[in-house]
Design an enzyme around this catalytic site. Sequence first.
Site, short mmCIF file in Angstrom:
data_model
loop_
_atom_site.label_atom_id
_atom_site.label_comp_id
_atom_site.label_asym_id
_atom_site.label_seq_id
_atom_site.Cartn_x
_atom_site.Cartn_y
_atom_site.Cartn_z
N GLU B 238 31.78 1.77 -60.24
CA GLU B 238 32.21 0.82 -59.22
C GLU B 238 30.95 0.20 -58.67
O GLU B 238 30.14 0.87 -58.05
CB GLU B 238 33.00 1.56 -58.13
CG GLU B 238 33.78 0.65 -57.24
CD GLU B 238 33.50 0.92 -55.80
OE1 GLU B 238 33.85 1.99 -55.29
OE2 GLU B 238 32.86 0.04 -55.17
N CYS B 275 31.27 -1.67 -49.94
CA CYS B 275 31.49 -2.45 -51.15
C CYS B 275 32.61 -3.46 -50.96
O CYS B 275 32.75 -4.39 -51.74
CB CYS B 275 31.77 -1.55 -52.34
SG CYS B 275 32.97 -0.29 -51.98
#
Lengths: 494, 494
Positions: B238, B275
Site C-alpha cells: 500500500e 495515506c
Amino acid sequence: MTLRQQERQGPADTPPEELDRLIGAATDAARVLVGSRPSDRAGWLEHVATRLDAAAEDLVPLAAQETHLGVDRLQGELKRTTFQLRLFAKILRDGSFLQATIDHADPAWPMGPRPDLRRVLRPLGPIAVYAASNFPFAFSVAGGDTASALAAGCPMLLKANPSHPELSAATGVHVTDALAEAGAPDGIFAVVMGFDTGIALVKDARIRAASFTGSLRGGRALFDLAVSRPEPIPFYGELGSVNPAFVTPDAGAQRADDVAAGFVGSMSLGNGQFCTKPGLLFVPAGTGLEDRVAALASERPAAPMLSEHIRSGYSEALAQLAERPGARVIAGKVNPEGDPAPTVLATTASDLLADSEAMTQECFGPAALVVSYGSEDELLAAARVFEGQLTATIHSSRQEPVTSALLEVLTERVGRVVWNGWPTGVSVTYAQHHGGPYPATTSVQTTSVGTAAIDRFLRPVTYQDAPDDVLPPALQEGNPWRLPRRVDGVLQSV
Amino acid sequence: MTLRQQERQGPADTPPEELDRLIGAATDAARVLVGSRPSDRAGWLEHVATRLDAAAEDLVPLAAQETHLGVDRLQGELKRTTFQLRLFAKILRDGSFLQATIDHADPAWPMGPRPDLRRVLRPLGPIAVYAASNFPFAFSVAGGDTASALAAGCPMLLKANPSHPELSAATGVHVTDALAEAGAPDGIFAVVMGFDTGIALVKDARIRAASFTGSLRGGRALFDLAVSRPEPIPFYGELGSVNPAFVTPDAGAQRADDVAAGFVGSMSLGNGQFCTKPGLLFVPAGTGLEDRVAALASERPAAPMLSEHIRSGYSEALAQLAERPGARVIAGKVNPEGDPAPTVLATTASDLLADSEAMTQECFGPAALVVSYGSEDELLAAARVFEGQLTATIHSSRQEPVTSALLEVLTERVGRVVWNGWPTGVSVTYAQHHGGPYPATTSVQTTSVGTAAIDRFLRPVTYQDAPDDVLPPALQEGNPWRLPRRVDGVLQSV
C-alpha cells in the site's frame, strides 16, 4: 523450431497499428461494460455457446487438421467449452460473484462511528488472454479465460496460439459475430496473432491484466514483462507441472492392475499433452507395478503431436531424462523415427533423490517415469523434492499411517489432491481449483478452471455515504438485481 | 537522512543468523497452523487484544514519545487496533472466509461425469509484514496486516518501522507473550529490525507473501524483489495516494463553509501524515472557497512530524510543488524554521493540466493544493489526470449532470469513493476497501483494511474423491465446524 519461428509460418502478425486500434476499441468497450448488467452478459455468453455448438461441423475438422487430435476428443472438448460458457452465464445470474457487501452507518460501531460503506466487485478493464496449444477449444479462443473475462465484464484481446491459427481465426469470427448479435458492445473481443503482438500486448498501458496457459519459459518471460511495467498488472500464468502420483504399499499390493491401467490411460491421454498429465508414478519396490505399466504402455499406439515445436521440446526433455544416471527405458523409444508412442522410464527413489531437479522436469508429451521406493521414509523424502504443482495423486487402499504424512507434504505443494483417481480430465465446477504454487502458476491464489476463475478479472470498489441513486444497482438499498449480499456482517440470500 | 541511515540509529539490526532461525521457526509453525481450528485462532487474537488494552498505559506514552502524535489520537488508535483483532476473531468464528465449496460426484454433470470435488482456502505459509511509520499501532506490530495474517493461519515476521523502534519492541513482547499464553504454536510471530533485514526477508525462499505500508519508492523496490525471486511471491504494497476531492458548482455555492472546514480538518488530521489525506481540492472558481480554506488552515498550529526522515521528505516535496508555475502559497510556509503548520497552495485547473504530473505528487504531511476550475469540462479533464488512488471524494449538493460523469471517471481510478465526506478515518468493517490501482497499491484486487484483508494470506486447495476421514473438517460431509458452505452450487447457511 522456436516459437517465434513457428509464429512466422502462421497467418500474418496483427500489424502494430491494428493492434493499437483494437486495444483502443477494447478500452472504449470497457467503459460500456462496467455498467452492463450481469444477466445481460449471461445472455451474450449463452449466444456464443449456441453459435459454437451449431458450428461444430465446421470447427472440429479444422481443429483435427491443425492439432492432430482425434475428432471424438475434439467434439468432447467443444462440448466442455460451450458448457463452460453456459456455467459462467449461470453464475452471472446468481450474482454472488459480485460479493456485494453493505454496512449501514452505525454511530455505535465499537471503533468509532461508521459511515455507510458499500463494496462491490467491478471489471478490471481490458484483458490480454494468451491461448494454449493443447486445448484448441477449451483453453483457446472461446475457452475458460475468455468465458471468465467476458463474464467479469472485461473486454479482451485473445492472442491466438500459433499451433492452430486457422481454427483460431474461424472461432474468433463466431465469437465476435455472436457477441454482436447478442448486443454486446463493439470492441469487446478480438483475436490477434503473432509473437511480437503478444509482447506488445502485455506491455500496453491500457491492458489491465493478462492470463496465459503454456510453458514455464514463455509464461515467466511474459510475467516478467507484466510486473516490470511502470504500472505492474496481474499476470495469471498457468505454466508447467509434473503431477506426481504416489502409490502406498497397501494400494500397490491390493490394486496393482487398476493402478497400472489408470496411470497408463491418464499419462497417454491426448498423447500426454495435458498440463495435468501424471509424469511420475511412485510405486513400492517389488510389487511388479513397473512391469505392468511398461506392458500396458507398450500396447498403446504412436500418435502425432500438436506441433513440430512441441514435438521437438518433448524429444529434447525426454532425451535429457533418459541420460540421467539410473534411468532406464522400459517401454517405448526415446528417439523414434516417426510419431512418438507412450514411453516409460524407470528408476529408484534413491537415484531420484540424488538427482531430483533433473529427474522431475516436465516432458510435455506421452512420457512418464516410474520410481520404485524401498521404504515409507523414502516415499516421503521423494514427495518433499517437488516444487509447486497443479496436482498430486495418492493411491492408498486404506488410511495407512504414511498416508496422512504424505497428504500433508503434498497439500503444501499443490492446488489439487486426487485420491485413488487420476488428475487428467479437469471438471469445470464450483469447487474446482486448477492452480498451485509456482512454478505451476504465477498466481498461487487463483484458478483458471471452474467458476472461481472469474475472480481474476474483478477488483473491489467501496462507496462511502453515497446516495442511493448514484450507487450501482448491486449496492442500492432496494436490491433491484435481487443479489445475495452481506449486510451488516450477515450473509443474506434472496 | 535516508531510511537506511535512520535504521542505523535505532536498535541493532536482527543478526542474519537470528533472522534465519526465526524464519525457520515460522516455517515449522506454519505446519502446525495449517491444522489449527479458526475458532482457536480467534481466541489467540482476542487474548492479544485483551493484553494490549491492558498495556495501554505503558504503550501509549512510549508511542507519543517516539512519534510525536497526541495521546488522545494514540489511545483512539490503540482502541481501533484491538477492535480490529476482535473483528477478525469474529469472522474466524463465522467461517465464511474459508469459502468451503463442495460438489458431490455427479454422473449427469453436463460436461461429463463429475468426481467429488471439495475446495477450501488454506494459509499461504510464513509471511513478511513491513510496518508503517504513521500508525504506530493500527498499521504496525499488532496492526491490520498482523491481525489478518494470524487470522488466516500464517506465521509472520514483522519488520519494525524505524520511526518507533522502542514501541515496536514493547508491542512485540506483548503480542508474542499473549500468543504463547493463549496456546499458539512457537514461532508464529516475531519482530525483526533493520533495513537489510527487510531485504533479506522478502528474498528468503521460505517466505510466501509480503505486505507493506509505506512510500512508493520503498514499496516498489520491495515489490521488484518479490516478483524477481526464482519463485515470485504475492506482494501487497500500500503505497502513495493524493486522494483528490472535487467540489461541484452547486456544492461550492451552497456548502462552502462546511466543505472548507471539513477539508482543512481532514488534510491536517494527524499532521497530514495519513495515506488517505486529501492532497488536492478542486473548487469552482469565484466561490471564495480557497480563501476560506486558507483562513481556516492558518488558524491551525504547527506540530512535530513523525520522524526526521518524513520531515525531510515532506519539505522536499512541498518545495518542489511550490516552485511549479502558477502555484502560490495561501496559508502556512513552505520552509518554516520549526515544526510545520498546515500549508495550502493554490493554482488553477489550467495550470494543473499543463503540468499535471508534478502537481499531483504526494506531499506526505500537512500540505494541500486548492485548484480552481472554470468549467465542468475543466473539472472532468482534471479528474482524468489522476493515476490510481486509494480514494477520491465528491462533494455535490444534488445530482448535477456533471456528477455522474465525475463519478465514472473517478471510480475507474480509485478503490473508494467518498460522498460529501472526507477520506481520512478509515473504518474497519466488512465493506471497507483500502486499496486501489497502482501506484496506490501493487495489488489492485486486495485491501489492507477491513475483514476482506484476510483473503491476501489464503490460497485454495481442492480435494478430489478424498474419503471423509482424510478431508479437513471444513470439507467433511457432516460439517463439524458448522460453516456456511456452497454445496452443489448453492450457498447454504448454518
